[in-house]
Design a protein around this motif. Structure first.
Motif, PDB file in Angstrom:
ATOM      1  N   ILE A  48       3.756 -14.361  -2.837  1.00 57.51           N
ATOM      2  CA  ILE A  48       2.404 -14.170  -2.337  1.00 57.51           C
ATOM      3  C   ILE A  48       1.627 -13.335  -3.343  1.00 57.51           C
ATOM      4  N   ARG A  49       0.366 -13.685  -3.553  1.00 58.29           N
ATOM      5  CA  ARG A  49      -0.465 -12.969  -4.508  1.00 58.29           C
ATOM      6  C   ARG A  49      -1.507 -12.153  -3.745  1.00 58.29           C
ATOM      7  N   LYS A  50      -1.562 -10.871  -4.069  1.00 55.39           N
ATOM      8  CA  LYS A  50      -2.495  -9.987  -3.387  1.00 55.39           C
ATOM      9  C   LYS A  50      -3.257  -9.172  -4.416  1.00 55.39           C
ATOM     10  N   LYS A  51      -4.434  -8.709  -4.025  1.00 57.09           N
ATOM     11  CA  LYS A  51      -5.256  -7.939  -4.955  1.00 57.09           C
ATOM     12  C   LYS A  51      -4.584  -6.617  -5.333  1.00 57.09           C
ATOM     13  N   GLU A  52      -3.701  -6.110  -4.443  1.00 53.00           N
ATOM     14  CA  GLU A  52      -3.012  -4.855  -4.736  1.00 53.00           C
ATOM     15  C   GLU A  52      -2.022  -4.997  -5.884  1.00 53.00           C
ATOM     16  N   HIS A  53      -1.653  -6.243  -6.238  1.00 53.17           N
ATOM     17  CA  HIS A  53      -0.661  -6.433  -7.290  1.00 53.17           C
ATOM     18  C   HIS A  53      -1.073  -5.783  -8.604  1.00 53.17           C
ATOM     19  N   VAL A  54      -2.354  -5.816  -8.938  1.00 55.20           N
ATOM     20  CA  VAL A  54      -2.804  -5.218 -10.200  1.00 55.20           C
ATOM     21  C   VAL A  54      -2.516  -3.726 -10.199  1.00 55.20           C
ATOM     22  N   VAL A  55      -2.834  -3.055  -9.092  1.00 58.36           N
ATOM     23  CA  VAL A  55      -2.588  -1.613  -8.997  1.00 58.36           C
ATOM     24  C   VAL A  55      -1.095  -1.331  -9.069  1.00 58.36           C
ATOM     25  N   LEU A  56      -0.299  -2.162  -8.401  1.00 62.30           N
ATOM     26  CA  LEU A  56       1.149  -1.973  -8.416  1.00 62.30           C
ATOM     27  C   LEU A  56       1.713  -2.200  -9.814  1.00 62.30           C
ATOM     28  N   CYS A  89       1.041   0.789 -11.836  1.00 61.39           N
ATOM     29  CA  CYS A  89       1.988   1.860 -11.489  1.00 61.39           C
ATOM     30  C   CYS A  89       3.317   1.674 -12.225  1.00 61.39           C
ATOM     31  N   ILE A  90       3.812   0.441 -12.219  1.00 64.19           N
ATOM     32  CA  ILE A  90       5.093   0.144 -12.871  1.00 64.19           C
ATOM     33  C   ILE A  90       5.000   0.404 -14.375  1.00 64.19           C
ATOM     34  N   VAL A  91       3.890  -0.027 -14.984  1.00 64.77           N
ATOM     35  CA  VAL A  91       3.687   0.195 -16.421  1.00 64.77           C
ATOM     36  C   VAL A  91       3.599   1.693 -16.719  1.00 64.77           C
ATOM     37  N   LEU A 136       4.970   5.638  -5.238  1.00 59.95           N
ATOM     38  CA  LEU A 136       5.209   5.602  -6.684  1.00 59.95           C
ATOM     39  C   LEU A 136       4.283   6.568  -7.410  1.00 59.95           C
ATOM     40  N   GLU A 137       3.032   6.593  -7.005  1.00 60.99           N
ATOM     41  CA  GLU A 137       2.066   7.487  -7.651  1.00 60.99           C
ATOM     42  C   GLU A 137       2.452   8.946  -7.438  1.00 60.99           C
ATOM     43  N   GLU A 138       2.900   9.291  -6.218  1.00 60.15           N
ATOM     44  CA  GLU A 138       3.286  10.672  -5.937  1.00 60.15           C
ATOM     45  C   GLU A 138       4.547  11.060  -6.703  1.00 60.15           C
ATOM     46  N   LEU A 139       5.528  10.161  -6.745  1.00 59.88           N
ATOM     47  CA  LEU A 139       6.759  10.450  -7.490  1.00 59.88           C
ATOM     48  C   LEU A 139       6.495  10.596  -8.987  1.00 59.88           C
ATOM     49  N   THR A 140       5.627   9.739  -9.520  1.00 57.89           N
ATOM     50  CA  THR A 140       5.308   9.786 -10.946  1.00 57.89           C
ATOM     51  C   THR A 140       4.707  11.139 -11.315  1.00 57.89           C
ATOM     52  N   ARG A 189       0.838  -1.213   0.000  1.00 58.08           N
ATOM     53  CA  ARG A 189       0.000   0.000   0.000  1.00 58.08           C
ATOM     54  C   ARG A 189       0.868   1.257   0.000  1.00 58.08           C
ATOM     55  N   GLU A 190       1.910   1.247   0.822  1.00 57.97           N
ATOM     56  CA  GLU A 190       2.809   2.401   0.925  1.00 57.97           C
ATOM     57  C   GLU A 190       3.599   2.612  -0.366  1.00 57.97           C
ATOM     58  N   ALA A 191       4.059   1.517  -0.963  1.00 59.80           N
ATOM     59  CA  ALA A 191       4.827   1.620  -2.205  1.00 59.80           C
ATOM     60  C   ALA A 191       3.982   2.213  -3.320  1.00 59.80           C
TER      61      ALA A 191
END
Length: 419
Positions: A280-288, A291-293, A239-243, A233-235
């Motif tokens: 580990i697979r989490k629902k936040e992975h899609v959002v992350l 962000c990376i893309v 990332l969103e703020e830096l972008t 969540r923090e990452a």
């Protein structure tokens, strides 16, 4: 070849011995401005073992006060950690052993212990050593530097002190450090920031960097990182703020640009460790992944290092099976890798990472998904000329097999036509 930056540094440093203490301090601040402008080659050419030996001799002969030496070394150490100059000779210099001996002597004092210079010396040692610290010294340094890092004082100077302390701790590499020395304090620092937003961006990233360095030697940290401190969540938020704050068209303010670029690179490297270590697979992975893309697409024109780090990270997520293949497709990872393969200046290493992405993607796709991916590959490659792309990659295969010890088929079309 001597550049303007190295020439200015050499001239200023040569005048140190003739300056009084205040004059030295002024020159050190000017040197820090020169360091801001140095590239990797310039930094290597200046900060050799010989340079650290000179500083050591100046301290020995009292031609450089300890206070000014610490100020200079902190500036050098800051740039060493931020830009990550691995070919650094501090650890083989007599200066390193002088600093370690001073730390040991001050720590042994029963009475009259002066913690301010002790903390400063510990910070210098952590910032400069790049993984070469004597084992008895590391725990001493962590203990004293953490005291500074835990400060809740407000004000710009206090925030900078905390930032420097946390940056120093983030450079502790792969040492095993007992949890009792740091875990309660680090948790307090993270949770206080999550509530009050008191740390600088660099300070906050440095806390996580420190934790991931510990994770590589201590798997007991998994629950703390994943659940108690909510790393993902923090990452995502960081990332969103830096972008948003980076000028992707290259800001004229070079110093600000470098700080933000290096900070983003540090986050992506931390994420690389995160996905390698946690299966580990989490629902936040899609959002992350999204962000990376997004960072990849923004950095593609002017920030090649960030761009490459993003592609490598997407490959790691895929290979380590941290995300469902559907999440990678939904997050835009496949499209991003397809875009990258058409880059005219693609080097061998990135070709390898891209091909390994497709090899592992094809193994995880269901038949109907494989056909859809094949269609997308065709459409992308046909835009630039499919045959030209195939031919250009074919020439690198023998080299890649030898360099990376992977059995990549010489029938390159398998990766794009028959997957």
């Amino acid at each position: 070849m001597e550049t303007n930056n190295t020439k200015m540094f050499t001239e200023m440093f040569s005048e140190f011995e003739n300056d009084a203490e205040e004059g030295q301090k002024q020159k050190i601040e000017e040197i820090n401005e020169i360091l801001d402008e140095m590239d990797e080659a310039e930094f290597y050419s200046i900060f050799t073992k010989e340079m650290f030996e000179k500083i050591d001799q100046m301290i020995e002969k009292k031609k450089l006060t300890l206070e000014n030496a610490i100020l200079l070394l902190k500036h050098i150490g800051y740039h060493n950690v931020i830009v990550k100059f691995f070919k650094f000779d501090f650890h083989v210099s007599s200066l390193r052993f002088r600093i370690e001996n001073m730390i040991t002597e001050e720590e042994k004092k029963k009475e009259g212990k002066n913690e301010k210079p002790l903390v400063d010396l510990c910070e210098c040692n952590l910032l400069l050593s790049n993984g070469f610290i004597s084992e008895p010294i590391i725990s001493v340094c962590v203990t004293y530097v953490l005291k500074v890092a835990m400060s809740k004082e407000e004000g710009e100077e206090a925030r900078k002190d905390v930032e420097m302390a946390l940056l120093a701790l983030s450079n502790t590499m792969y040492y095993f450090i007992e949890q009792k020395l740091y875990l309660k304090e680090i948790k307090d620092i993270v949770q206080y920031h999550q509530e009050h937003r008191n740390l600088t961006r660099l300070a906050y990233q440095s806390v996580w960097q420190f934790l991931f360095c510990r994770l590589l030697c201590d798997r007991r940290l998994e629950d703390v990182i994943l659940n108690k401190l909510q790393f993902e969540r923090e990452a995502i938020r960081e990332l969103e703020e830096l972008t948003k704050c980076i000028d992707w068209k290259k800001n004229e303010d070079k110093l600000k640009e470098m700080e933000e670029e290096n900070l983003l690179e540090r986050w992506i490297i931390a994420l690389n460790i995160y996905f390698k270590e946690f299966q580990i697979r989490k629902k936040e992975h899609v959002v992350l992944i999204e962000c990376i893309v997004q960072i990849y697409q923004a950095s593609r024109s002017n920030y090649i290092e960030i761009c490459n780090l993003c592609i490598c990270l997407l490959k790691v997520i895929l290979i380590r099976k941290n995300a469902e293949i559907e999440d990678l497709l939904k997050g835009g990872a496949v499209e991003a890798v397809l875009e990258e393969i058409q880059r005219p200046t693609l080097d061998d290493e990135m070709v390898y990472h891209i091909l390994m992405f497709f090899v592992n993607a094809s193994r995880r796709l269901k038949e109907e998904e494989r056909k859809e991916m094949k269609r997308k590959v065709f459409e992308k490659l046909e835009e630039e000329g499919y045959e030209d792309t195939i031919a250009s990659l074919f020439e690198t295969f023998d080299f890649l097999n030898r360099k990376y010890y992977d059995e990549l088929s010489l029938d390159i079309s398998n990766y794009f036509v028959n997957i």
